[in-house]
Scaffold this motif. Structure first.
Motif, PDB file in Angstrom:
ATOM      1  N   LEU A   1       0.848  -1.189   0.000  1.00 21.69           N
ATOM      2  CA  LEU A   1       0.000   0.000   0.000  1.00 21.69           C
ATOM      3  C   LEU A   1       0.882   1.237   0.000  1.00 21.69           C
ATOM      4  O   LEU A   1       1.822   1.332   0.794  1.00 21.69           O
ATOM      5  CB  LEU A   1      -0.885   0.014   1.249  1.00 21.69           C
ATOM      6  CG  LEU A   1      -1.634   1.309   1.581  1.00 21.69           C
ATOM      7  CD1 LEU A   1      -2.753   1.561   0.568  1.00 21.69           C
ATOM      8  CD2 LEU A   1      -2.188   1.270   3.008  1.00 21.69           C
TER       9      LEU A   1
ATOM     10  N   ASP B   1      -0.285  -2.497  -4.803  1.00 26.40           N
ATOM     11  CA  ASP B   1      -1.676  -2.925  -4.877  1.00 26.40           C
ATOM     12  C   ASP B   1      -2.678  -1.779  -4.762  1.00 26.40           C
ATOM     13  O   ASP B   1      -3.782  -1.867  -5.309  1.00 26.40           O
ATOM     14  CB  ASP B   1      -1.954  -3.952  -3.766  1.00 26.40           C
ATOM     15  CG  ASP B   1      -1.096  -5.194  -3.933  1.00 26.40           C
ATOM     16  OD1 ASP B   1      -1.485  -6.076  -4.699  1.00 26.40           O
ATOM     17  OD2 ASP B   1      -0.015  -5.261  -3.314  1.00 26.40           O
ATOM     18  N   ARG B   2      -2.280  -0.700  -4.046  1.00 27.83           N
ATOM     19  CA  ARG B   2      -3.256   0.368  -3.805  1.00 27.83           C
ATOM     20  C   ARG B   2      -2.510   1.648  -3.479  1.00 27.83           C
ATOM     21  O   ARG B   2      -1.481   1.627  -2.791  1.00 27.83           O
ATOM     22  CB  ARG B   2      -4.163  -0.033  -2.644  1.00 27.83           C
ATOM     23  CG  ARG B   2      -5.482   0.722  -2.522  1.00 27.83           C
ATOM     24  CD  ARG B   2      -6.375  -0.008  -1.529  1.00 27.83           C
ATOM     25  NE  ARG B   2      -7.661   0.632  -1.324  1.00 27.83           N
ATOM     26  CZ  ARG B   2      -8.597   0.155  -0.516  1.00 27.83           C
ATOM     27  NH1 ARG B   2      -8.382  -0.955   0.174  1.00 27.83           N
ATOM     28  NH2 ARG B   2      -9.758   0.787  -0.376  1.00 27.83           N
TER      29      ARG B   2
ATOM     30  N   GLU C   1      -7.926   7.965  -4.786  1.00 28.06           N
ATOM     31  CA  GLU C   1      -8.694   7.466  -3.648  1.00 28.06           C
ATOM     32  C   GLU C   1      -8.229   8.211  -2.406  1.00 28.06           C
ATOM     33  O   GLU C   1      -7.025   8.372  -2.190  1.00 28.06           O
ATOM     34  CB  GLU C   1      -8.486   5.963  -3.470  1.00 28.06           C
ATOM     35  CG  GLU C   1      -9.254   5.378  -2.293  1.00 28.06           C
ATOM     36  CD  GLU C   1      -9.013   3.889  -2.082  1.00 28.06           C
ATOM     37  OE1 GLU C   1      -9.588   3.336  -1.116  1.00 28.06           O
ATOM     38  OE2 GLU C   1      -8.237   3.285  -2.866  1.00 28.06           O
TER      39      GLU C   1
END
Length: 266
Positions: free
Chosen positions: A4, A49-50, A70
């Protein structure tokens, strides 16, 4: 291994209020905010992943959502980016093997800095925290020295052991060097790149520790780990012809824009 990236961003910076929303103009004449350029840099990193922006400010939230990021809203009580990353990771439900703190004031961070950092922490089984360091060329070191002589606090320098365990980080230029260098000369000074990679246990523990005297004096969040007796692995990264500088003060805006123009960054 799940990774992350959190980009912590706050509006109420002591040295530069509103800094994440400051515009930076690239070589093509296009202006994008600091937070957007930092998010774009994060999105270039492979094996992630994010990517999320963590903030406590609605203006930053709205701007970040406007360019497609996000956003995780965090509390105003976070003292620094590491605490904000810990809160964001918890809010997302945890579960990541490595959490990267890519601070929102370093839009010139190339993707390989972060990729090498993740690989370094993953390979260092005993390490709980890692951070990149970049050997200063003469141009970068002279910039540090000019800032200090002008009474400005610029970037951070690092010293470490032979096995790359951090000894100290400072906003002063360490180790002491009395001379200026030619722009392309290697120097004995390492620029601390303001990115961190944490294992989740270390990140979760951090907000429970009180800030120590060195952290308070220097204003450097990573010193809390050292003051608590925890090791930080310094991962040396290579510039590969890229220039690197963080946006710490208003005077850094034209410096970074000049670097972007020189490197042809849009």
């Amino acid at each position: 291994m799940s990774v992350l990236i959190v980009i912590p961003a706050r509006y109420a910076s002591t040295r530069y209020p509103g800094k994440p929303l400051v515009g930076l103009t690239g070589a093509s004449g296009t202006s994008q905010t600091l937070i957007e350029r930092s998010w774009l840099a994060a999105c270039e990193v492979t094996g992630v992943d994010r990517v999320v922006v963590a903030t406590d400010d609605a203006r930053i939230r709205d701007a970040a959502q406007g360019f497609g990021a996000e956003v995780v809203m965090t509390s105003e009580d976070c003292q620094n980016g590491t605490e904000r990353c810990a809160e964001a990771h918890a809010a997302l439900g945890g579960g990541f093997d490595i959490i990267v703190n890519l601070q929102g004031d370093a839009p010139l961070t190339p993707h390989w800095f972060v990729e090498d950092l993740i690989a370094g922490l993953n390979a260092g089984a005993a390490a709980q925290v890692a951070t990149p360091v970049l050997r200063c060329d003469g141009r970068a070191l002279n910039g540090f020295l000019d800032d200090r002589r002008a009474g400005r606090v610029g970037g951070t320098t690092a010293v470490f052991t032979a096995d790359r365990h951090a000894l100290y980080f400072s906003k002063e230029v360490i180790p002491f060097t009395p001379d200026r260098y030619a722009d392309d000369a290697d120097t004995p000074v390492f620029h601390h790149v303001g990115v961190y990679a944490y294992r989740p246990e270390a990140l979760a523990a951090y907000p429970g520790w009180a800030a120590g005297p060195l952290e308070r004096l220097e204003g450097l969040e990573q010193l809390r780990f050292l003051e608590q007796g925890h090791t930080i692995l310094c991962v040396e990264v290579q510039a590969r012809g890229r220039q690197f500088w963080e946006l710490n003060n208003p005077q850094d805006v034209p410096r970074i824009e000049a670097m972007m123009a020189e490197m042809g960054m849009e």
